[in-house]
Design an enzyme around this catalytic site. Structure first.
Site, PDB file in Angstrom:
ATOM      1  CG  ASP A 141      -0.343  -0.237   2.552  1.00 22.35           C
ATOM      2  OD1 ASP A 141       0.893  -0.427   2.627  1.00 22.35           O
ATOM      3  OD2 ASP A 141      -1.079  -0.246   3.556  1.00 22.35           O
ATOM      4  CG  ASP A 163       6.324   5.597   6.527  1.00 20.55           C
ATOM      5  OD1 ASP A 163       6.436   6.762   6.148  1.00 20.55           O
ATOM      6  OD2 ASP A 163       6.157   5.291   7.719  1.00 20.55           O
ATOM      7  CG  PHE A 174      -1.103   8.104   9.370  1.00 16.08           C
ATOM      8  CD1 PHE A 174       0.100   7.408   9.452  1.00 16.08           C
ATOM      9  CD2 PHE A 174      -2.282   7.386   9.426  1.00 16.08           C
ATOM     10  CE1 PHE A 174       0.130   6.027   9.597  1.00 16.08           C
ATOM     11  CE2 PHE A 174      -2.269   5.994   9.569  1.00 16.08           C
ATOM     12  CZ  PHE A 174      -1.056   5.327   9.662  1.00 16.08           C
ATOM     13  NE  ARG A 195      -6.616  -3.274   7.574  1.00 13.01           N
ATOM     14  CZ  ARG A 195      -5.289  -3.114   7.597  1.00 13.01           C
ATOM     15  NH1 ARG A 195      -4.678  -2.563   6.585  1.00 13.01           N
ATOM     16  NH2 ARG A 195      -4.587  -3.517   8.628  1.00 13.01           N
TER      17      ARG A 195
HETATM   18  P1  IMP Z   1       7.628   1.053   6.681  1.00  8.07           P
HETATM   19  O1  IMP Z   1       8.145  -0.265   7.113  1.00  8.07           O
HETATM   20  O2  IMP Z   1       7.971   2.161   7.655  1.00  8.07           O
HETATM   21  O3  IMP Z   1       7.975   1.440   5.260  1.00  8.07           O
HETATM   22  O4  IMP Z   1       6.059   0.980   6.856  1.00  8.07           O
HETATM   23  C1  IMP Z   1       5.260   0.489   5.900  1.00  8.07           C
HETATM   24  C2  IMP Z   1       3.912   0.183   6.505  1.00  8.07           C
HETATM   25  O5  IMP Z   1       3.514   1.182   7.450  1.00  8.07           O
HETATM   26  C3  IMP Z   1       2.888   0.197   5.418  1.00  8.07           C
HETATM   27  O6  IMP Z   1       2.739  -1.068   4.902  1.00  8.07           O
HETATM   28  C4  IMP Z   1       1.669   0.654   6.144  1.00  8.07           C
HETATM   29  O7  IMP Z   1       1.004  -0.457   6.697  1.00  8.07           O
HETATM   30  C5  IMP Z   1       2.172   1.515   7.259  1.00  8.07           C
HETATM   31  N1  IMP Z   1       2.066   2.949   6.922  1.00  8.07           N
HETATM   32  C6  IMP Z   1       3.042   3.829   6.703  1.00  8.07           C
HETATM   33  N2  IMP Z   1       2.571   5.048   6.427  1.00  8.07           N
HETATM   34  C7  IMP Z   1       1.220   4.929   6.472  1.00  8.07           C
HETATM   35  C8  IMP Z   1       0.137   5.846   6.262  1.00  8.07           C
HETATM   36  O8  IMP Z   1       0.290   7.034   5.969  1.00  8.07           O
HETATM   37  N3  IMP Z   1      -1.107   5.320   6.405  1.00  8.07           N
HETATM   38  C9  IMP Z   1      -1.345   4.026   6.713  1.00  8.07           C
HETATM   39  N4  IMP Z   1      -0.381   3.144   6.903  1.00  8.07           N
HETATM   40  C10 IMP Z   1       0.899   3.589   6.789  1.00  8.07           C
HETATM   41 MG    MG Z   2      -0.708  -0.991   8.043  1.00  3.27          MG
END
Ligand code: IMP
Ligand code: MG
Length: 180
Positions: free
Chosen positions: A101, A104, A153, A166
């Site tokens: 999705d 980040d 967010f 969701r």
């Molecule tokens: P990362 O490991 O920090 O890249 O995080 C990735 C996961 O964090 C994604 O798969 C999402 O589930 C969650 N995430 C990060 N940013 C957002 C956001 O703005 N909205 C919802 N979920 C997010």
């Molecule tokens: Mg999530």
């Protein structure tokens, strides 16, 4: 009608449809004649994956899922990742496209990418609907991206905050008072 917890809309249903079609066109061109395994990361990717996968026009194409947990809820991932549901297809020698999705910090995707590489995939590429490059901590990039977003967010169309929102058919910016 916007949900009461949404500050503003970021991607409406028409833009989602256009964005998914553009990504599918690129994937169809890039993987023609190859053996493709599309791996969705649960749960956030499911809406995007369902819409994207039905637009894939590759003859030899499989669908699989993986789930990972980063210990902890809230809006920030901890960086400690473990696989909570593994793929069941044999991906050795196949071209793998991981669908997510949002990218980040990159902790989740870089771990999963390395994990699938370790199973002997011919290639592992990343497709993410949203990308927040300003928050990246790991050296990972998406090969296919729908939209680059600022450090906000966002929820809806599969994306959650503490497992809620969701089901929204659009993507919106969550009011900061909900999580602060
Ligand atoms: P990362 O490991 O920090 O890249 O995080 C990735 C996961 O964090 C994604 O798969 C999402 O589930 C969650 N995430 C990060 N940013 C957002 C956001 O703005 N909205 C919802 N979920 C997010
Ligand atoms: Mg999530």
């Amino acid at each position: 009608m916007l949900h009461k917890d949404i500050f503003e809309e970021l991607m409406d249903e028409a833009e989602i449809e256009r964005t998914v079609s553009e990504i599918a066109d690129r994937i169809n061109a890039d993987y023609q004649g190859k053996q493709l395994v599309v791996v969705g990361i649960l749960k956030g990717s499911i809406m995007f994956l369902a819409d994207l996968f039905r637009k894939i026009r590759i003859d030899d194409c499989q669908l699989d899922f993986i789930a990972a947990s980063s210990y902890g809820s809230g809006t920030v991932s901890s960086g400690f990742i473990r696989i909570t549901k593994d793929v069941t297809c044999n991906i050795a020698g196949k071209d793998v496209l991981v669908v997510e999705d949002i990218l980040d910090s990159g902790n989740t995707l870089s771990y999963i990418k390395g994990y699938l590489d370790g199973k002997g995939a011919a290639s592992v590429k990343v497709c993410t609907l949203f990308d927040k490059p300003s928050r990246r901590k790991m050296p990972i990039h998406a090969d296919y991206t729908g939209k680059v977003v600022e450090d906000l967010f966002i929820v809806g169309y599969g994306l959650d905050y503490n497992e809620r929102y969701r089901n929204l058919p659009y993507v919106g910016v969550l009011k900061s008072e909900i999580y602060s």
